[in-house]
Design an enzyme around this catalytic site. Structure first.
Site, short mmCIF file in Angstrom:
data_model
loop_
_atom_site.label_atom_id
_atom_site.label_comp_id
_atom_site.label_asym_id
_atom_site.label_seq_id
_atom_site.Cartn_x
_atom_site.Cartn_y
_atom_site.Cartn_z
N ASN A 126 -3.04 37.09 18.67
CA ASN A 126 -2.74 35.31 18.79
C ASN A 126 -1.03 34.73 19.34
O ASN A 126 -0.24 34.18 18.41
CB ASN A 126 -3.18 34.44 17.27
CG ASN A 126 -4.40 35.02 17.40
OD1 ASN A 126 -5.90 33.93 17.68
ND2 ASN A 126 -4.71 35.46 15.92
N GLU A 127 -1.36 34.40 20.80
CA GLU A 127 0.03 34.57 20.99
C GLU A 127 0.43 32.93 21.09
O GLU A 127 -0.56 32.30 21.22
CB GLU A 127 0.48 34.81 22.57
CG GLU A 127 0.17 37.42 22.59
CD GLU A 127 1.28 37.38 22.29
OE1 GLU A 127 1.79 36.64 21.59
OE2 GLU A 127 1.72 38.54 22.43
N PRO A 128 1.72 32.76 21.45
CA PRO A 128 2.52 30.94 21.26
C PRO A 128 0.62 30.63 22.09
O PRO A 128 0.56 30.97 23.09
CB PRO A 128 3.43 31.12 22.24
CG PRO A 128 4.34 32.07 21.89
CD PRO A 128 2.61 33.67 21.78
N THR A 166 6.54 40.26 23.52
CA THR A 166 5.05 41.58 22.73
C THR A 166 4.56 43.10 24.59
O THR A 166 5.61 43.71 22.91
CB THR A 166 4.04 40.09 22.44
OG1 THR A 166 4.14 39.48 21.65
CG2 THR A 166 2.69 41.89 21.80
N SER A 183 -2.27 29.58 21.02
CA SER A 183 -3.32 29.53 20.49
C SER A 183 -3.62 28.69 19.85
O SER A 183 -2.86 27.89 19.12
CB SER A 183 -3.79 31.13 18.91
OG SER A 183 -3.35 32.04 20.29
#
Length: 643
Positions: free
Chosen positions: A175-177, A194, A179
């Protein structure tokens, strides 16, 4: 021993955050351990207790599991409990957080492969109870697949326990920035950082998938219990933001602030930026040890931009240090004391200065000529991290030995190896081995592990480069030792565990040389973990050998590599370098040509290693100058390890 706001013995149970003076900045409960190994054992014990309680109730135990380096020791302990204590996984149902997309499950980089290698292949879990996102589901079916994965979790009543790591972007799962707090299982595009962090495992960022399937934030937050693992200094900044910052989609892990049963389990390095750890005087009354006094004064110097000797009573009182002043008397007295303490760390004689009073010097003056071992995890860490000190020790007449702990073959690119193999073939037209190497390298696929012959060639490349550098610095070949520790020789980024064979090699060398000084890499932030294993091998060897009389005269100095430097207050020996020596160190690094351009394990810093090292040494010198000390071109820093 667990350190932190509250003391827990054999427990990591949830406690409400922010209710105690020293944790008032914190919004997520966390406990801090001296080591990740100790912490992992307790986390595994909590999971085992849950499994057993559920078994007694004749209910399934639904676990959400993570991958990456953080949970490996937890899985090792669970496997140990299964094999030695009879812990059964027959009632366990697992759901993994994520998987790269696209990704074949048989690919050694897949999380399917990871989970089976580290856990599932070694316990009695029912295969049908293992759920890992399928990285090969078709693009057309992907959305429905994610919905079905989500519904299957809900069919079990949600997750009883969710194990998490954290990425430097603040991601949990993938869940990347950006999300959403209520997001469910879905496909996602991976953040560049990432992918950079994953690059070592994939032997280069170009091989890292750009997408993944991940459980959502909402799915994770519905778990009844969440434990997040945070190890190492590289996670310190994001953990501070997560634990103390405002809840934000830009740091998705902050969404856990609203979960009512979450604990972050940290090691000392990962906790280093938390307010109660970094600046404890701002949140509680302190026991002012000498190290804490120096740490506080250095921090105040940076905050006020004043040299130590210009700090005033008001500076101390305005910044939470009135207790320190009350103990020391006046700012004047304290300033002089701390200035002298920093001054005494500086020496141009890292092996000790002969015939001089060494009362206030970091090293002993006797014996005048010392036997010295410089341990280098990879075949270039010695010159990258302490090339100037290395040069000084040789120039000052000490018996310097270099011990390269690993071959470093995994860091040689296929293209570099192919170049050498083709040259070898031209020079030796009857070499069938070179022909075999060339054929393998030209046809190598992503999943192929280097053959023994290819690994040997890559190791020889690193060995030749190392000898070029050591000869340049004046060390005889007979004093250069290539240990080739077996734990490293897997042919993949993932290394084996330390064994008796590794420790024996280390012990044998130390016993043979009987050193007065040992230098070793204390930088645990390298992206592929080799430094830590090499340091562990040294610590174990010292533990076994410390009762020998010759070890009474052995001092151990830890340097750091191109990733991080010691904080100024941690430095016990600072070795200045002249402009000429800075250039000499640079040229020594250049001998490691295979690591100079397009290095495989670059991390998120695009600078070449020689630039990183030089900038780091210049910055350390600047920090000393800002404290009011002499102005040097560059400084290499060391911390003494007491065993």
């Amino acid at each position: 021993m667990i350190k932190g706001g509250i003391s827990y013995k054999n427990s990591i149970s949830f406690k409400e955050a922010g209710k105690f003076e020293e944790t008032r900045f914190e919004k997520i409960h966390n406990v801090i351990f001296d080591s990740s190994k100790e912490a992992s054992v307790l986390v595994a014990q909590e999971i085992a207790n849950l499994i057993q309680r559920k078994e007694e109730l004749k209910e399934p135990c639904v676990l959400g599991l993570a991958t990456g380096s953080s949970p490996i020791k937890v899985y090792e302990e669970l496997v140990r409990m299964h094999k030695e204590e009879g812990l059964s996984f027959a009632n366990v149902v697992t759901f993994n957080l994520d998987e790269y997309y696209p990704m074949d499950k048989n690919n050694i980089q897949s999380y399917y492969y990871f989970m089976h290698e580290h856990l599932f292949n070694h316990v009695d879990i029912i295969p049908e109870n293992i759920n890992i996102p399928d990285g090969k589901v078709s693009n057309e079916e992907l959305q429905q697949y994610c919905i079905d994965y989500e519904m299957k979790i809900k069919s079990y009543g949600g997750l009883d326990f969710q194990l998490l790591g954290i990425g430097r972007t603040g991601h949990i799962g993938f869940n990347e920035p950006g999300s959403h707090i209520n997001s469910g299982t879905r496909s996602i595009t991976l953040d560049h950082l990432t992918r950079v962090d994953a690059a070592p495992s994939f032997l280069g960022i170009d091989n890292v998938p750009r997408k993944a399937i991940t459980m959502g934030i909402g799915t994770v937050r519905n778990a009844k219990r969440i434990v997040l693992l945070g190890w190492g200094i590289s996670k310190a900044d994001v953990l501070k933001s997560t634990i103390e910052g405002e809840m934000s989609s830009q740091v998705p892990a902050t969404y856990l602030q609203e979960h009512n049963n979450t604990t972050f389990v940290l090691d000392t390095e990962a906790s280093s930026e938390l307010t109660r750890v970094k600046t404890p005087w701002l949140v509680k009354s302190c026991v002012w040890t000498e190290e804490l006094k120096l740490k506080a004064v250095v921090w105040l110097n940076e905050l006020t931009n004043k040299p130590i000797l210009k700090l005033t009573d008001k500076d101390y009182n305005d910044n939470g240090m009135s207790g320190l002043l009350a103990e020391e008397g006046t700012a004047y007295n304290l300033n002089i004391k701390m200035f002298n303490k920093m001054q005494h760390t500086i020496t141009g004689w890292p092996g000790g200065k002969p015939n001089e009073d060494d009362t206030y010097r970091p090293e002993r003056s006797t014996p005048e000529q010392k036997r010295i071992i410089i341990f280098s995890p990879h075949p270039d860490d010695d010159v990258i991290s302490m090339g100037g000190t290395f040069d000084r020790l040789v120039e000052q007449g000490h018996d310097v030995h270099i011990a390269y702990q690993t071959s470093g073959n995994i860091a040689v690119s296929n293209e570099e190896a192919l170049k050498f193999a083709e040259v070898s073939t031209v020079l030796n037209s009857v070499s069938s081995e070179s022909d075999d190497i060339i054929k393998f390298l030209k046809n190598k696929s992503k999943n192929d592990i280097d053959t023994i012959e290819v690994r040997k060639l890559k190791g020889l490349i690193r060995r030749s480069e190392s000898l070029g550098a050591t000869r340049y610095l004046g060390v005889a070949d007979s004093n250069v030792h290539f240990l080739d520790l077996p734990f490293y020789e897997t042919g993949t980024v993932k290394k084996g565990n330390l064994t008796e064979a590794d420790i024996k090699i280390m012990c044998d060398l130390i016993e043979d040389i009987k050193p007065h000084q040992i230098y070793a890499a204390g930088d645990l932030a390298d992206p592929h973990g080799t430094h830590k294993v090499c340091l562990d091998s040294l610590f174990e060897s010292l533990e076994r050998l410390k009762h020998n009389s010759y070890m009474d005269d052995c001092w151990v100095w830890l340097y750091r590599g191109a990733w991080h430097e010691w904080e100024v207050y941690q430095i016990d020996m600072a070795v200045p370098m002249s402009p000429d020596q800075v250039l000499k160190k640079r040229h020594a690094i250049f001998y490691h040509q295979s690591q100079k351009d397009g290095v495989m394990f670059q991390g998120d810093d695009s600078r070449e290693f020689w630039v990183r090292a030089e900038d780091r040494n210049i910055l350390t010198a600047k920090k000393y100058h800002d404290l009011g000390l002499a102005d040097y071109s560059a400084i290499e820093a060391f911390k003494r390890y007491h065993f």
